[in-house]
Each structure stands twice: as structure tokens, then as C-alpha cells.
Design an enzyme around this catalytic site. Structure first.
Site, short mmCIF file in Angstrom:
data_model
loop_
_atom_site.label_atom_id
_atom_site.label_comp_id
_atom_site.label_asym_id
_atom_site.label_seq_id
_atom_site.Cartn_x
_atom_site.Cartn_y
_atom_site.Cartn_z
N GLY A 11 0.81 -1.38 -0.15
CA GLY A 11 0.03 0.00 0.01
C GLY A 11 0.88 1.27 -0.01
O GLY A 11 1.98 1.29 0.83
N VAL A 23 17.22 8.07 -0.38
CA VAL A 23 17.83 6.85 -0.78
C VAL A 23 18.58 7.46 -1.92
O VAL A 23 20.18 6.97 -2.04
CB VAL A 23 17.04 5.78 -0.77
N VAL A 24 18.32 7.94 -2.83
CA VAL A 24 19.04 8.24 -4.11
C VAL A 24 19.96 9.15 -3.78
O VAL A 24 21.27 8.96 -4.28
CB VAL A 24 18.01 8.87 -5.22
N ARG A 72 1.20 -5.13 -5.82
CA ARG A 72 1.44 -6.22 -5.13
C ARG A 72 1.58 -7.39 -6.10
O ARG A 72 0.95 -7.45 -7.03
CB ARG A 72 -0.23 -6.41 -4.44
N ASP A 103 4.66 -5.04 6.39
CA ASP A 103 5.26 -6.36 6.69
C ASP A 103 5.32 -7.29 5.72
O ASP A 103 6.50 -8.13 5.52
CB ASP A 103 4.13 -6.75 7.62
N SER A 105 5.98 -6.69 2.29
CA SER A 105 7.21 -6.29 1.68
C SER A 105 8.61 -6.69 2.47
O SER A 105 9.54 -7.12 1.64
CB SER A 105 7.26 -4.94 1.40
N THR A 125 3.84 3.12 5.78
CA THR A 125 2.30 2.34 5.76
C THR A 125 1.61 3.39 6.54
O THR A 125 1.80 3.63 7.74
CB THR A 125 2.33 0.77 6.42
N ILE A 126 0.50 3.78 6.08
CA ILE A 126 -0.30 4.65 6.83
C ILE A 126 -0.87 3.94 8.24
O ILE A 126 -1.11 4.99 9.14
CB ILE A 126 -1.54 5.24 5.87
N ASP A 127 -0.96 2.80 8.33
CA ASP A 127 -1.69 2.23 9.31
C ASP A 127 -0.85 2.16 10.79
O ASP A 127 -1.51 1.59 11.78
CB ASP A 127 -2.20 0.57 9.20
N ASP A 129 1.21 -0.11 11.74
CA ASP A 129 0.95 -1.38 12.08
C ASP A 129 2.13 -2.37 11.97
O ASP A 129 2.38 -3.53 12.25
CB ASP A 129 -0.25 -2.02 11.51
N ARG A 154 -17.78 17.31 11.35
CA ARG A 154 -18.41 17.87 12.57
C ARG A 154 -19.19 19.06 12.22
O ARG A 154 -20.19 19.38 13.10
CB ARG A 154 -17.11 18.03 13.54
N GLY A 170 -7.71 0.91 8.59
CA GLY A 170 -7.19 0.25 9.64
C GLY A 170 -8.06 -1.14 9.68
O GLY A 170 -8.81 -1.24 10.47
N ARG A 171 -7.53 -2.05 9.01
CA ARG A 171 -8.41 -3.38 8.87
C ARG A 171 -7.87 -4.12 10.15
O ARG A 171 -8.80 -4.92 10.70
CB ARG A 171 -7.72 -4.13 7.86
N LYS A 214 -24.84 18.14 25.15
CA LYS A 214 -24.26 17.86 23.74
C LYS A 214 -25.42 17.43 22.83
O LYS A 214 -25.99 16.42 23.33
CB LYS A 214 -22.98 17.10 23.83
P1 ADP Z 1 2.64 -4.50 2.66
O1 ADP Z 1 3.96 -4.47 2.46
O2 ADP Z 1 2.16 -3.06 2.57
O3 ADP Z 1 2.46 -5.18 3.81
P2 ADP Z 1 1.52 -6.38 0.87
O4 ADP Z 1 1.23 -7.54 2.26
O5 ADP Z 1 0.60 -6.58 -0.13
O6 ADP Z 1 1.92 -5.12 1.39
O7 ADP Z 1 2.89 -7.29 0.52
C1 ADP Z 1 3.73 -6.40 -0.66
C2 ADP Z 1 4.23 -7.45 -1.54
O8 ADP Z 1 5.36 -8.06 -0.82
C3 ADP Z 1 3.50 -8.67 -2.15
O9 ADP Z 1 2.90 -8.22 -3.11
C4 ADP Z 1 4.45 -9.65 -2.28
O10 ADP Z 1 5.09 -9.61 -3.77
C5 ADP Z 1 5.48 -9.49 -1.27
N1 ADP Z 1 5.19 -10.39 -0.17
C6 ADP Z 1 4.25 -10.34 0.82
N2 ADP Z 1 4.27 -11.36 1.43
C7 ADP Z 1 5.20 -12.10 1.20
C8 ADP Z 1 5.76 -13.34 1.85
N3 ADP Z 1 5.15 -13.84 2.77
N4 ADP Z 1 6.93 -13.70 1.31
C9 ADP Z 1 7.72 -13.14 0.23
N5 ADP Z 1 6.94 -11.94 -0.46
C10 ADP Z 1 5.88 -11.51 0.10
#
Ligand code: ADP
Length: 320
Positions: A11, A23-24, A72, A103, A105, A125-127, A129, A154, A170-171, A214
């Protein structure tokens, strides 16, 4: 280390561009060749990348989203996809990668590191989390966006003595809902981490607040709880207060990054390149109490983060 790549994955989040820029620029200053890889791991597998120079990241620090695009990529999770990505790195001579994402990624970054391509993860990530971080890039901008939107809601809610039930992103995590709820004076905040009772936590809170004079109410609901239409209908039925539901949706993701997101993204991007230059891989750059630190990716993925229950209690105590 002579050549590195940078990609954004999963995301998108405001501030990712500031991280890419850092980074660049720090890579170029250290004499590295830096490749900007498009659409995350999808672009890595398909060799969609270009060499970046200092000026290639001009005028991006202020822009939301990610100019390298994100995606993704289910194929990357297979051994075939992973090998394809490694072959591209080898052919190009890319010796290290900076992966900006969540996570999922980082799991990909861990798998690549295990197979000989050192990767550094940056939490975007905005969440908010990610367990090893107390803050992630994009979270601050997103919170401010929610606050501004709810402030507008409001105004009209108050003018008509209504109740507005607002769903925010926020799932699985309620950080956005909890903090936005405090910032917006929500009468009730519903988050996935804390089980709720509709009568006790919504209806009784509204009635108690109503008795103090209120006449308008904001209820903030995390996406993981959902069902805002039904909640609004039930509130109206039980209390007689005209109730509306609003799903803020993707407006929460966009927009120019806040000062905090730009500064933290810049610091994290710089830090990631420093690690790669020291030959260190398989790490996640993290923020802990405003300090930049780093963790082993395995360790980071196994960490647990819990919502601040005291903050949740404070929120409900003062929003009457
Ligand atoms: P985020 O990084 O925001 O959590 P995703 O869960 O969609 O988003 O993961 C982004 C990309 O990272 C996925 O499309 C996939 O290519 C890779 N990825 C996700 N989970 C795994 C995993 N368990 N092992 C290897 N690559 C993963």
C-alpha cells in the site's frame, strides 16, 4: 557495494517519495549507482528500472503517493518469481536493495536477503501497524487528513444535531481510529483490538453525553470493525438522533506529506543506505521514541505491538 536498487511495495503512503529521494541522494553522494525500480517486486522481476541521479528526485519531497509506483505481486512469493528477481539483480550487478513498504514487503526482503541479495526495509504504511516501530512513514499525514475531514463532518453534524458514524482505515490496527478519535473528540471509538458492546460503548455513551447538553456526536470506527451503515441505522432507531454513516476511503491515503513524515522518511532513507554501505542486510529501519534504530527482519516480523489501552481509556473518559 557499488549498485543498489530502491522500490516501493504494498500500500502506498505519503512520505514514500521523501524516502526514495533520501536513498537516491545519499547513495549518489556515496558514489553508488542507484536504480529506481518501478511497481515494487513486479518491476524487479520484470527488470523495469532506471538509473537515478541527484536531480531525478527533484520536486518529489512534497508529493504524496510514490512516483516509482507500487504493486502487489503474488508471483514474487513463488520460488520462480523470487529466482527471476535474483537473476535480474545479478545481471544488473545490483548488490543491495532498499524496500519501502509494510510487513508483506519485508517478508519479501527477508527472502531475498536469505538468497544473497542484502535488503533493508523502511516502514512505509499509513496504518502504523509495524511491530518494531512506534511510527511508520505516512501515518502522521494520514492522521492529519482524517482529522481535517472529520472536522468538516463535525461542522455539519453539529449544525443539524446529528450523529455521524465515520469509518477510517485500519483493517487490523486501530491506531488511526484511536488517535483520530481523540483529536476529533469522538464520543465513541471502535477499534479491532478492543471488543465492544453496542449498548454500553455506543448507545449509553451517546445518552450520557446527551444528558450533559451535547446534541451532536461523532463515532469513529476502524475499517476492521466496519458496518457503519448498520451502526448508524441502529443508533437512529435506539436514540431517535438522525444518524449518518461516512466511509472516508482512499482520500486518507493521498496528499502532501506532513513535516514529520518528510523528516522521518529522509532520516530513514539515509540510514538504510548507511547500513547497505557497511555491507549489512536483512534489517528493518525503525523509529523508536523518535530515534532511528534497526532490527533483524526475522526478529522484526516476530515482534508484537499492542494498542495503548491507557490512551483508549483516556479517550473515552474525556470525550463526553
Ligand atoms: P505491505 O508491504 O504493505 O504489507 P503486501 O502484504 O501486499 O503489502 O506485500 C507487498 C508485496 O510483498 C506482495 O505483493 C508480495 O510480492 C510481497 N510479499 C508479501 N508477503 C510475502 C511473503 N510472505 N513472502 C515473500 N514476499 C511477500
Amino acid at each position: 557495494m557499488k549498485k543498489i536498487g530502491v522500490l516501493t511495495s504494498g500500500g502506498d503512503a505519503p512520505g514514500m517519495n521523501a524516502a526514495i529521494r533520501a536513498v537516491v541522494r545519499s547513495g549518489c553522494e556515496k558514489g553508488l549507482e542507484v536504480y529506481g525500480i518501478e511497481r515494487g517486486y513486479e518491476g524487479l522481476m520484470n527488470d523495469k528500472m532506471r538509473i537515478m541521479d541527484i536531480r531525478s528526485v527533484s520536486d518529489v519531497i512534497n508529493r504524496g503517493g510514490t512516483f516509482l509506483y507500487s504493486a502487489r505481486s503474488p508471483k514474487f512469493r513463488s520460488e520462480e518469481g523470487m529466482q527471476q528477481a535474483i537473476e535480474v539483480c545479478k545481471r544488473r550487478g545490483i548488490e543491495g536493495l532498499v524496500v519501502i513498504g509494510g510487513d508483506g514487503s519485508f517478508r519479501g526482503a527477508r527472502d531475498l536477503s536469505l538468497r544473497g541479495i542484502p535488503c533493508i526495509g523502511i516502514p512505509g504504511t499509513i496504518d502504523n501497524d509495524i511491530a518494531c516501530c512506534d511510527y511508520t512513514i505516512g501515518y502522521d499525514t494520514c492522521l492529519n487528513t482524517i482529522m481535517q475531514m472529520v472536522d468538516r463532518i463535525r461542522d455539519t453534524t453539529a449544525s443539524h444535531d446529528r450523529c455521524s458514524v465515520v469509518e477510517v482505515m485500519g483493517r487490523r490496527a486501530g491506531y488511526l481510529a484511536l488517535n483520530a478519535g481523540i483529536a476529533c473528540g469522538a464520543t465513541s471509538i471502535l477499534i479491532p483490538e478492543v471488543p465492544y458492546d453496542f449498548q454500553r460503548d455506543v448507545i449509553e455513551r451517546i445518552r450520557r453525553t446527551q444528558r450533559t447538553g451535547k446534541m451532536h456526536f461523532i463515532i469513529i470506527v476502524a475499517e476492521g470493525i466496519g458496518g457503519v451503515d448498520e451502526l448508524a441505522t441502529r443508533i437512529q432507531l435506539e436514540t431517535g438522533i438522525e444518524s449518518r454513516s461516512i466511509v472516508l476511503g482512499h482520500v486518507q491515503r493521498g496528499g502532501s506529506p506532513s513535516v514529520k513524515d518528510r523528516v522521518m522518511a529522509s532520516r530513514m532513507g539515509y540510514y538504510a543506505v548507511e547500513l547497505l554501505c557497511q555491507g549489512i542486510g536483512n534489517r528493518v529501519v525503525a523509529s523508536q521514541k523518535s530515534e532511528i534504530v534497526d532490527y533483524d527482519i526475522f526478529e522484526a516480523l516476530n515482534m508484537k505491538k499492542s494498542i495503548d489501552i491507557d490512551l483508549y481509556r483516556i479517550a473515552h473518559e474525556i470525550s463526553i
